[in-house]
Design a protein around this motif. Sequence first.
Motif, PDB file in Angstrom:
ATOM      1  N   ARG A  12      20.809  32.078  -4.038  1.00  0.00           N
ATOM      2  CA  ARG A  12      20.565  30.797  -3.703  1.00  0.00           C
ATOM      3  C   ARG A  12      19.562  30.272  -2.856  1.00  0.00           C
ATOM      4  O   ARG A  12      19.062  30.813  -1.905  1.00  0.00           O
ATOM      5  CB  ARG A  12      22.338  30.898  -3.041  1.00  0.00           C
ATOM      6  N   LEU A  46      18.818  26.953  -0.343  1.00  0.00           N
ATOM      7  CA  LEU A  46      18.752  25.970   0.358  1.00  0.00           C
ATOM      8  C   LEU A  46      17.367  25.066   1.172  1.00  0.00           C
ATOM      9  O   LEU A  46      16.646  26.216   1.418  1.00  0.00           O
ATOM     10  CB  LEU A  46      19.929  27.038   1.754  1.00  0.00           C
ATOM     11  N   HIS A  88      22.049  19.127  -0.358  1.00  0.00           N
ATOM     12  CA  HIS A  88      22.703  20.982  -0.957  1.00  0.00           C
ATOM     13  C   HIS A  88      23.586  20.796  -1.646  1.00  0.00           C
ATOM     14  O   HIS A  88      23.405  21.666  -3.010  1.00  0.00           O
ATOM     15  CB  HIS A  88      23.152  21.647   0.341  1.00  0.00           C
ATOM     16  N   CYS A  89      24.077  20.485  -2.549  1.00  0.00           N
ATOM     17  CA  CYS A  89      25.738  19.790  -3.351  1.00  0.00           C
ATOM     18  C   CYS A  89      24.654  19.853  -4.809  1.00  0.00           C
ATOM     19  O   CYS A  89      24.994  20.426  -5.755  1.00  0.00           O
ATOM     20  CB  CYS A  89      26.887  19.145  -3.236  1.00  0.00           C
ATOM     21  N   ALA A 132      22.885  22.761  -6.149  1.00  0.00           N
ATOM     22  CA  ALA A 132      24.000  23.606  -6.262  1.00  0.00           C
ATOM     23  C   ALA A 132      24.131  23.327  -7.672  1.00  0.00           C
ATOM     24  O   ALA A 132      23.897  24.699  -8.520  1.00  0.00           O
ATOM     25  CB  ALA A 132      25.357  23.795  -5.462  1.00  0.00           C
ATOM     26  N   LEU A 182      30.166  25.426  -1.083  1.00  0.00           N
ATOM     27  CA  LEU A 182      28.958  24.818  -0.237  1.00  0.00           C
ATOM     28  C   LEU A 182      29.422  25.145   0.924  1.00  0.00           C
ATOM     29  O   LEU A 182      28.368  26.132   1.440  1.00  0.00           O
ATOM     30  CB  LEU A 182      28.067  24.030  -0.856  1.00  0.00           C
ATOM     31  N   ARG A 196      29.576  28.327   1.939  1.00  0.00           N
ATOM     32  CA  ARG A 196      27.970  29.675   1.295  1.00  0.00           C
ATOM     33  C   ARG A 196      27.432  28.712   2.872  1.00  0.00           C
ATOM     34  O   ARG A 196      26.566  29.726   4.210  1.00  0.00           O
ATOM     35  CB  ARG A 196      27.488  28.783   0.087  1.00  0.00           C
TER      36      ARG A 196
END
Length: 182
Positions: free
Chosen positions: A2, A4, A75-76, A79, A130, A133
Amino acid sequence: MRALLPRLHPLRPRRGPAQGRGHAGDGGVPALRTRPGRPCRRTSAADGPGTDLRPASGRRLEYGKAIATGTFDAHCLLADAAHQGKAELMAERLFRAHFTDGLHVGDPATLARLAAEIGIGAGQVPAAELRARLDRVRRLGITGVPVFLVENLPPLTGSASETTLLAALRQAAAMKGELRDH
């Protein structure tokens, strides 16, 4: 794996250019100095003298243009892009927007424009997912990238050698009883 955004702050409140711009030492970013016509260089002794920060593409990193902001919405968006198979394109565009173009990556209108450029739909990954996470990242003590999470082992953060990575994979396989000698 993932993605970031590193060294940006997903939980920092949104701020725009009127409230302040990023600067050396903000949020853990090492002190930088620039000279006209030259790439940004680290001034931290730990990084060695004059470490060139230009990406391989030759794109200039304009840290003086970076706007200090919360990056949770970015970040959203990242994702959502990953969910649509476009994480790498979106991450590159977000980094260029922040570090080269001086765009406000905490601003919803800016993010909508960037999403449209890449051709992704937003809102596919719930914000609560999120947040969960990011909470896990904090609990694991992850503060940098890259990070490698190998089953039930402490995170490997930073550049790890092939030997270190192979040892971690072998240790995880041994713990699961799946280690085979080849």
